[in-house]
Scaffold this motif. Structure first.
Motif, PDB file in Angstrom:
ATOM      1  N   GLU A 315       0.718  -1.175  -0.116  1.00  0.00           N
ATOM      2  CA  GLU A 315       0.043   0.120  -0.001  1.00  0.00           C
ATOM      3  C   GLU A 315       0.884   1.260  -0.020  1.00  0.00           C
ATOM      4  N   ASP A 316       0.699   2.164  -0.968  1.00  0.00           N
ATOM      5  CA  ASP A 316       1.351   3.443  -1.023  1.00  0.00           C
ATOM      6  C   ASP A 316       2.712   3.416  -0.816  1.00  0.00           C
ATOM      7  N   SER A 317       3.274   2.639  -1.885  1.00  0.00           N
ATOM      8  CA  SER A 317       4.856   2.221  -1.790  1.00  0.00           C
ATOM      9  C   SER A 317       4.881   1.971  -3.379  1.00  0.00           C
ATOM     10  N   ILE A 318       6.485   1.759  -3.585  1.00  0.00           N
ATOM     11  CA  ILE A 318       7.001   1.651  -4.976  1.00  0.00           C
ATOM     12  C   ILE A 318       7.898   0.481  -4.767  1.00  0.00           C
ATOM     13  N   VAL A 319       7.548  -0.426  -5.560  1.00  0.00           N
ATOM     14  CA  VAL A 319       8.552  -1.630  -5.549  1.00  0.00           C
ATOM     15  C   VAL A 319       9.004  -1.950  -6.886  1.00  0.00           C
ATOM     16  N   GLY A 320      10.722  -1.780  -6.980  1.00  0.00           N
ATOM     17  CA  GLY A 320      11.340  -1.689  -7.962  1.00  0.00           C
ATOM     18  C   GLY A 320      11.554  -2.971  -8.886  1.00  0.00           C
ATOM     19  N   PRO A 321      12.092  -2.741 -10.031  1.00  0.00           N
ATOM     20  CA  PRO A 321      12.246  -3.882 -11.112  1.00  0.00           C
ATOM     21  C   PRO A 321      12.733  -5.325 -10.347  1.00  0.00           C
ATOM     22  N   ARG A 322      12.074  -6.220 -10.956  1.00  0.00           N
ATOM     23  CA  ARG A 322      12.555  -7.502 -10.485  1.00  0.00           C
ATOM     24  C   ARG A 322      12.643  -7.752  -8.969  1.00  0.00           C
ATOM     25  N   ALA A 323      11.868  -6.863  -8.164  1.00  0.00           N
ATOM     26  CA  ALA A 323      12.155  -7.139  -6.831  1.00  0.00           C
ATOM     27  C   ALA A 323      11.022  -8.225  -6.287  1.00  0.00           C
ATOM     28  N   LEU A 324      11.455  -9.017  -5.305  1.00  0.00           N
ATOM     29  CA  LEU A 324      10.468  -9.882  -4.686  1.00  0.00           C
ATOM     30  C   LEU A 324       9.903  -9.501  -3.247  1.00  0.00           C
ATOM     31  N   ILE A 325       8.756  -9.474  -3.250  1.00  0.00           N
ATOM     32  CA  ILE A 325       8.036  -9.331  -1.825  1.00  0.00           C
ATOM     33  C   ILE A 325       7.532 -10.791  -1.449  1.00  0.00           C
ATOM     34  N   GLY A 326       8.112 -11.268  -0.350  1.00  0.00           N
ATOM     35  CA  GLY A 326       7.754 -12.472   0.133  1.00  0.00           C
ATOM     36  C   GLY A 326       6.282 -12.732   0.552  1.00  0.00           C
ATOM     37  N   ASP A 327       5.889 -13.848   0.610  1.00  0.00           N
ATOM     38  CA  ASP A 327       4.458 -14.296   1.167  1.00  0.00           C
ATOM     39  C   ASP A 327       4.146 -13.586   2.302  1.00  0.00           C
ATOM     40  N   GLY A 328       2.953 -13.009   2.159  1.00  0.00           N
ATOM     41  CA  GLY A 328       2.498 -12.401   3.758  1.00  0.00           C
ATOM     42  C   GLY A 328       3.185 -11.184   4.113  1.00  0.00           C
ATOM     43  N   ALA A 329       4.244 -10.910   3.322  1.00  0.00           N
ATOM     44  CA  ALA A 329       4.877  -9.594   3.624  1.00  0.00           C
ATOM     45  C   ALA A 329       3.880  -8.345   3.629  1.00  0.00           C
ATOM     46  N   ARG A 330       4.027  -7.205   4.321  1.00  0.00           N
ATOM     47  CA  ARG A 330       3.210  -5.975   4.459  1.00  0.00           C
ATOM     48  C   ARG A 330       4.037  -4.734   4.154  1.00  0.00           C
ATOM     49  N   LEU A 331       3.682  -3.932   3.142  1.00  0.00           N
ATOM     50  CA  LEU A 331       4.396  -2.667   2.952  1.00  0.00           C
ATOM     51  C   LEU A 331       3.441  -1.605   2.819  1.00  0.00           C
ATOM     52  N   GLY A 332       3.960  -0.496   3.374  1.00  0.00           N
ATOM     53  CA  GLY A 332       3.260   0.678   3.477  1.00  0.00           C
ATOM     54  C   GLY A 332       4.053   2.002   3.626  1.00  0.00           C
ATOM     55  N   GLY A 333       3.193   3.145   3.942  1.00  0.00           N
ATOM     56  CA  GLY A 333       3.790   4.307   4.243  1.00  0.00           C
ATOM     57  C   GLY A 333       5.056   4.785   3.339  1.00  0.00           C
ATOM     58  N   MET A 334       4.794   4.715   2.136  1.00  0.00           N
ATOM     59  CA  MET A 334       5.605   5.086   1.069  1.00  0.00           C
ATOM     60  C   MET A 334       7.087   4.567   1.199  1.00  0.00           C
TER      61      MET A 334
END
Length: 357
Positions: A315-334
Motif C-alpha cells: 500500500e502507498d509504496s513503490i516496488v522496484g524492477p525484479r524485486a520480490l516481496i515474500g508471502d505475507g509481507a506488508r509494505l506501507g507508508g511510502m
C-alpha cells in the motif's frame, strides 16, 4: 526549436531505485518519465532535445538507440563533472551548437504548461530569459518569482523562509532563453541559474515570467513520483496509458493474465499476471510483474518484473524492477524497494527504504 533537458542528477531522494536507474528513466504508467517529457516538447514545436547527462548516461543512450523519441531528435551531451543548472545548460548548448532561442526544462517535471504561449510571451517582451511560473500552497522549498504588471521579474528569491514569500508563484523549471544568456554563465565551473544567472538578468531588466495554473508536478520526491502515476489514472493529467481501456479508468494490456479483481483506476502492463483472489486498486502494475493469490496492491507502483507473493500487501509504496516481496509481507507508508531486492516473507515495512544502503 531546440530544447535542453536537464537529466544529469543522481536522484538521491528516490534511492534505492536510483542506485541503478536514473530518475528520468523510471516508469510513469508504463513509459519512462523522459518519454513523457519529450512528448510534451514535441507538442510545442521542439524538433531537437539535447539531453544534458551526467549520472548513468548510458541508460538513456541504450534506451533510445535510434536517437529519436516522439518524432524529436535526441542529442546526448555528458557533463565531465557536475556543473549545476546554469553550468549544465551552457555546456550542453555549446556542445550541441544551439544558435537561436531555445527552451530549457528540468527533466523531472511533468506538465501541461503551454510552452508555445511562453515562447510567444518571451518574444513579445523582447526578453533575454523568460520563466514559467506555477502556484503552490507553500513556496518555501522553491524559487519564488515576484513580477510587475508587465511580467518583468523584480526579484528572484530562492527558497525563502516559510511565511516570508511575497508571492506563491514559483519557478516551474521551464525557461525560454536567448543564446546571450550563455555568455553570462562562466564556463568550467558549477553555476546555479537560480542564484547567479537569473539575478544578473533581473538586474539588466530583461527577465520575464508567465504564470499558469496548468498541470505541473515536480516528481523528484517519492510521494510526487507516485502521484504522477495516480494523476494519469484519475484523469487529472491528460495522458493515455499505453494499453486498451477496458472500462473507465482501467487499462489492461491484452497479453496480461488477470484472474483477480482490478480497479478502479489501474494500469496493467504487458505479460503481467494477477492471480485469483488478488486485488489491485489505484495502482500501476508494469510489464511482467506478478501478484500471487490473495495479494493486495493499493495506491502503489510495481515496476517491470516485480513479484508480490501470496497474501502480501503493498500500500502507498513503490516496488522496484525484479524485486520480490515474500508471502505475507506488508509494505506501507511510502516504502521503496530497490531493484532486484528481496523482502523476506512475513516482513513489515512502513516508510522504509529497502535495502537501506
Amino acid at each position: 526549436m531546440d530544447a535542453v533537458v536537464l537529466v544529469g542528477g543522481e536522484g538521491t531522494r528516490l534511492r534505492p531505485l536510483t542506485y541503478e536507474i536514473p530518475k528520468q528513466m523510471l516508469p510513469v504508467v508504463g513509459r519512462p518519465m523522459i518519454a513523457h517529457v519529450v512528448e510534451w516538447l514535441a507538442g510545442h514545436g521542439v524538433d531537437r532535445a539535447v539531453l544534458s547527462l551526467g549520472y548513468r548516461a548510458d541508460a538513456f543512450v541504450e534506451a533510445f538507440p535510434a536517437n529519436r523519441l516522439s518524432g524529436v531528435a535526441l542529442e546526448y551531451v555528458v557533463e565531465p563533472e557536475p556543473l549545476d543548472t546554469a553550468g549544465a545548460i551552457r555546456f550542453a548548448a555549446d556542445k550541441a551548437g544551439v544558435s537561436d532561442t531555445f527552451l530549457v526544462l528540468n527533466g523531472d517535471v511533468l506538465t501541461e504548461f503551454d510552452a508555445t504561449c511562453l515562447v510567444d510571451f518571451h518574444r513579445s517582451r523582447s526578453a533575454e530569459a523568460s520563466i514559467a511560473l506555477t502556484p503552490v500552497p507553500d513556496p518555501s522549498s522553491f524559487g519564488v518569482v515576484p513580477t510587475d504588471e508587465a511580467g518583468r521579474v523584480t526579484a528572484f528569491i530562492e527558497k525563502p523562509p516559510q511565511g516570508t514569500a511575497p508571492t506563491n508563484l514559483i519557478n516551474a523549471g521551464i525557461y525560454v532563453l536567448e543564446t546571450s544568456v550563455l555568455d553570462r554563465i562562466p564556463s568550467g565551473r558549477r553555476v546555479s541559474i537560480e542564484r547567479e544567472t537569473f539575478p544578473e538578468v533581473v538586474a539588466a531588466g530583461r527577465l520575464y515570467a508567465l504564470a499558469s495554473d496548468a498541470y505541473w508536478l515536480d516528481t523528484g520526491r517519492p510521494p510526487q513520483y507516485l502521484q504522477a502515476q495516480l494523476d494519469i489514472l484519475w484523469g487529472r493529467r491528460v495522458c493515455m496509458p499505453p494499453a486498451p481501456e477496458i472500462r473507465a479508468g482501467v487499462w489492461v494490456d491484452p497479453s496480461a493474465q488477470v484472474a483477480g479483481r482490478i480497479g478502479p483506476h489501474c494500469f496493467i502492463g504487458p505479460e503481467a499476471s494477477i492471480a485469483e483472489g488478488a486485488t489491485v486498486d489505484d495502482s500501476v502494475v508494469c510489464a511482467g510483474s506478478r501478484i500471487g493469490t490473495g495479494g493486495v496492491i493499493r495506491g502503489s507502483v510495481l515496476m517491470p518484473g516485480a513479484e508480490v507473493g501470496s497474501n502480501a500487501v503493498v500500500e502507498d509504496s513503490i516496488v522496484g524492477p525484479r524485486a520480490l516481496i515474500g508471502d505475507g509481507a506488508r509494505l506501507g507508508g511510502m516504502t521503496i524497494v530497490g531493484v532486484g531486492a528481496e523482502v523476506p516473507a512475513g516482513s513489515v515495512l512502513d516508510g522504509s527504504r529497502y535495502p537501506s544502503s
